[in-house]
Design an enzyme around this catalytic site. Sequence first.
Site, PDB file in Angstrom:
ATOM      1  CG  ASP A  40      -1.989   1.579   1.070  1.00  0.00           C
ATOM      2  OD1 ASP A  40      -2.323   1.270  -0.062  1.00  0.00           O
ATOM      3  OD2 ASP A  40      -2.013   1.885   2.368  1.00  0.00           O
ATOM      4  CE1 TYR A  63      -0.963   9.072   3.981  1.00  0.00           C
ATOM      5  CE2 TYR A  63       1.424   9.369   3.877  1.00  0.00           C
ATOM      6  CZ  TYR A  63       0.080  10.097   4.571  1.00  0.00           C
ATOM      7  OH  TYR A  63       0.123  11.009   5.311  1.00  0.00           O
ATOM      8  CG  HIS A  70      -4.752  10.856   1.614  1.00  0.00           C
ATOM      9  ND1 HIS A  70      -5.686  10.573   2.917  1.00  0.00           N
ATOM     10  CD2 HIS A  70      -3.929   9.973   2.575  1.00  0.00           C
ATOM     11  CE1 HIS A  70      -5.870   9.971   3.653  1.00  0.00           C
ATOM     12  NE2 HIS A  70      -5.154   9.119   3.752  1.00  0.00           N
ATOM     13  CD  GLN A 115      -3.394   4.329  10.358  1.00  0.00           C
ATOM     14  OE1 GLN A 115      -4.706   4.268  10.103  1.00  0.00           O
ATOM     15  NE2 GLN A 115      -2.288   4.714   9.833  1.00  0.00           N
ATOM     16  CE  LYS A 158      -3.484   1.925   6.287  1.00  0.00           C
ATOM     17  NZ  LYS A 158      -4.039   3.021   5.633  1.00  0.00           N
ATOM     18  CB  THR A 212      -6.168   8.064   0.717  1.00  0.00           C
ATOM     19  OG1 THR A 212      -6.137   6.674   1.717  1.00  0.00           O
ATOM     20  CG2 THR A 212      -7.687   8.462   0.949  1.00  0.00           C
TER      21      THR A 212
END
Length: 414
Positions: A125, A127, A132, A239, A252, A348
């Site tokens: 994942d 970022y 964001h 988180q 997650k 995101t």
Amino acid sequence: MKSFITYDSESDFSIYNIPFGVAFIAEEYPTCVTRIGDTVIDLAMLYDAGYLDNLGLEENVFEAMVLNPFIELGKSVTVPVREHIQKLFLEGSDLSKDTDLQANAFFDLNDVQMMLPVHVPNYTDFYSSIEHATNVGKMFRDPENALLPNWKHLPVGYHGRSSSIVSSGTALHRPKGQTKPADSDMPVFGPSKRLDFELEMAFITNTYTELGDSLTTENAEDHIFGMVLFNDWSARDLQKWEYVPLGPFLAKNFGSSVSPWIVTLEALDPFRVAGPKQDPEVLPYLKYEGEKNFDINLQVGLTPQDSEETVVCNSNFKYMYWNMAQQLAHHTVNGCNIEVGDMYASGTISGKDENSYGSMLEISWSGQKPVKLKDGQERSFIEDYDTVTMRGWSEKDGKRVGFGEVVTQILPAK
């Protein structure tokens, strides 16, 4: 191009798309499929009938519960196969006259159950949306220095849990874990109270590389078969307590949801656009040429139980600061090997406007500005029995190519 298979002009699955997926047909057997409009076509039957001869398919790789054996053949095979399938669906083709095969190989969407399209060995994942990352930095760190020092120099990412990636339509239970209330010196255990979606897209790789090998921004796309919509579910309160010093864990790994249709990079080629200017200048291994971003409209709807949907986000994949070629080049620059079916989520996807924020954390600004839904309810985060629906599509010059939906309902914690 005009297909002999009828479909609505607003369908994501036009003759220009030809996506790939895996379906459980009529509650009887799994098979690899493609789709035009609301018609799902059994590719294994096309192979058995001889319609896919002389295309480098030495065996019927479509008789499988995942697309990995087909994807592994590489673009020298998969691209011509897709183009050939596209021609088979045109008006006047041999297949258009083969009504017997159509009766056995063509299915209404309502008569099939879509499955996870690939076996996912590894999941990363990223970022990579500057909007964001800036919003999160403003909320939880210094608003004047929202981005951490490394953010504009490399595509930040972490390795997630591949076993809990599920296909659209699979409900997920609210996760439990430790949180630390602001008025307490000790953590407490229980269900997350700040469950959130994250609007993302993910790409899927089609090759194996050896340990020590690196890909470049120039050849990275040769190793990307296609893309799916990706909902990176996040428990914000879990988180916040657990992420220092190693990052997300229980917040997650309880579940991620993906759309069941893989749209190829070739289908998305007409929708390429330039990415945002990267300043400061990136290191040489992250430099690239050409248009590596894609103009893909994205939307998120939130539907409470027994109520109507409220659209809470309209965003676009073109906003990404770091593109897929840079992500894969960075991922492998240290010699990390990749595998067929690996999934790489974007992070995101948010735009500059509040309407384009890709998570409830941003939309409600950490609960300070609750969202009013059509039925009068309010939401800061996702409640039990809420359903989140993500959509994605590209449109240009009368051509529409889309991903359909990834739909997930949240059930109470077990």
